[in-house]
Design an enzyme around this catalytic site. Structure first.
Site, PDB file in Angstrom:
ATOM      1  CG  MET A  88      -2.062  -1.100   0.927  1.00  0.00           C
ATOM      2  SD  MET A  88      -3.171  -1.316   2.324  1.00  0.00           S
ATOM      3  CE  MET A  88      -4.216  -2.652   1.675  1.00  0.00           C
ATOM      4  NE  ARG A  89       5.628   3.820   1.759  1.00  0.00           N
ATOM      5  CZ  ARG A  89       5.528   5.075   2.169  1.00  0.00           C
ATOM      6  NH1 ARG A  89       4.554   5.426   2.989  1.00  0.00           N
ATOM      7  NH2 ARG A  89       6.393   5.990   1.760  1.00  0.00           N
ATOM      8  CG  HIS A  90       3.450   0.328  -4.843  1.00  0.00           C
ATOM      9  ND1 HIS A  90       4.440   0.643  -5.745  1.00  0.00           N
ATOM     10  CD2 HIS A  90       4.014  -0.549  -3.970  1.00  0.00           C
ATOM     11  CE1 HIS A  90       5.548  -0.010  -5.432  1.00  0.00           C
ATOM     12  NE2 HIS A  90       5.308  -0.740  -4.370  1.00  0.00           N
ATOM     13  NE  ARG A  91       1.361   8.107  -1.702  1.00  0.00           N
ATOM     14  CZ  ARG A  91       2.626   7.955  -1.339  1.00  0.00           C
ATOM     15  NH1 ARG A  91       2.965   7.035  -0.453  1.00  0.00           N
ATOM     16  NH2 ARG A  91       3.563   8.705  -1.871  1.00  0.00           N
ATOM     17  N   GLY A 151     -10.634  -6.610   9.848  1.00  0.00           N
ATOM     18  CA  GLY A 151     -10.616  -7.263  11.152  1.00  0.00           C
ATOM     19  C   GLY A 151     -11.579  -6.630  12.132  1.00  0.00           C
ATOM     20  NE  ARG A 152     -13.488  -0.608  13.121  1.00  0.00           N
ATOM     21  CZ  ARG A 152     -14.142   0.548  12.929  1.00  0.00           C
ATOM     22  NH1 ARG A 152     -13.908   1.261  11.832  1.00  0.00           N
ATOM     23  NH2 ARG A 152     -15.023   0.964  13.813  1.00  0.00           N
ATOM     24  CB  ALA A 206      -0.404  -1.282 -18.260  1.00  0.00           C
ATOM     25  NE  ARG A 253       7.265  -2.652  -3.196  1.00  0.00           N
ATOM     26  CZ  ARG A 253       7.649  -2.241  -1.994  1.00  0.00           C
ATOM     27  NH1 ARG A 253       8.624  -2.880  -1.365  1.00  0.00           N
ATOM     28  NH2 ARG A 253       7.085  -1.190  -1.430  1.00  0.00           N
ATOM     29  CG  HIS A 276       6.155   2.927 -10.115  1.00  0.00           C
ATOM     30  ND1 HIS A 276       7.361   3.558 -10.274  1.00  0.00           N
ATOM     31  CD2 HIS A 276       5.803   3.109  -8.810  1.00  0.00           C
ATOM     32  CE1 HIS A 276       7.740   4.104  -9.123  1.00  0.00           C
ATOM     33  NE2 HIS A 276       6.809   3.838  -8.222  1.00  0.00           N
TER      34      HIS A 276
END
Length: 249
Positions: free
Chosen positions: A95-98, A107-108, A193, A203, A198
């Site tokens: 989730m660093r890839h915005r 989990g809630r 794409a 990664r 990116h």
């Protein structure tokens, strides 16, 4: 603990460990021809509509030119939606890839399943060198044994504590705090794409990359499966990506 069947020793016996990840392409609207009509509108205007669904193979050179000279926006007119199941620590890197859109299991709102990540026997365990120049090497038999036993013990104990709190009426959003980041979660991730390239450039570790990257192995496992889907859907774009040093345009 009470006699709630979800909190019995049998439930705890169902704690499971995995050393893999799941990546499924669940929805895809992407083809090499999408790059062509988007690029040609700049010079052909409405006549570029003729390129929708055209044979992209006849224009592989244009795709390579766009990639090489980093004309990136034509690579955005497409969409990939992946279902991913992986440890939470992978998602936090993901989730660093915005430029992706995400929806993740909560989990809630539901009881999390007792599935945890356990490094496989081929996972390199020992880091050598300095940050930016380090490498990972195989661990010893004793180190692998330690990782196995400690991971199993901690995850099982954590899940037991989680169930005890739920049984006592503690809210799921509070009880989940005892669970380690090795627990598996699931999400949908959608991108185009250009964003995907990116992600792949950062990664995956490849010798043919212009800018070398050193990803954690577990997120690289996800990236490798995503790249296989990308290569199948847009083979000319993927080939141009590789040909030009795996640099996102």
């Amino acid at each position: 603990m009470t006699d709630d069947p979800q909190n019995t020793p049998a439930a705890l016996a169902e704690v499971r460990f995995r050393s893999d990840v799941t990546v499924e392409l669940v929805k895809c609207s992407a083809a090499d021809a999408d790059v062509l009509f988007a690029a040609r509108v700049s010079t052909a205007g409405e006549q570029s509509l003729e390129q929708v669904g055209a044979d992209a193979g006849r224009s592989a050179g244009l795709i390579n030119y766009l990639m090489r000279d980093r004309h990136g926006s034509p690579f955005e007119h497409n969409s990939f939606t992946f279902f991913v199941s992986a440890p939470i620590f992978v998602f936090r890197e993901f989730m660093r890839h915005r430029t992706f859109s995400y929806n993740e299991e909560s989990g809630r709102y539901r009881r999390l399943e007792p599935v945890f990540y356990l490094p496989g026997p081929d996972r390199k365990l020992v880091q050598e060198g300095k940050p930016g120049r380090y490498v990972f090497v195989d661990g010893t038999e004793e180190q692998h044994k330690l990782v196995y036993e400690a991971t199993c013990d901690v995850c099982t104990a954590a899940y037991r504590a989680y169930l005890e709190m739920l049984d006592a009426g503690v809210a799921r959003e509070v009880a989940r705090g005892v669970l380690p980041v090795s627990i598996y979660s699931s999400m949908y991730a959608t991108c185009n794409a250009r964003a995907l390239m990116h992600f792949l450039s950062l990664r995956t570790k490849r010798e043919d990359s212009t800018f070398p990257s050193f990803p954690q192995r577990e997120i690289e496992m996800v990236a490798e499966k995503m790249e296989a889907a990308f290569a199948s859907a847009m083979p000319l774009t993927h080939a141009a990506f590789n040909r030009n040093g795996r640099v996102a345009p």
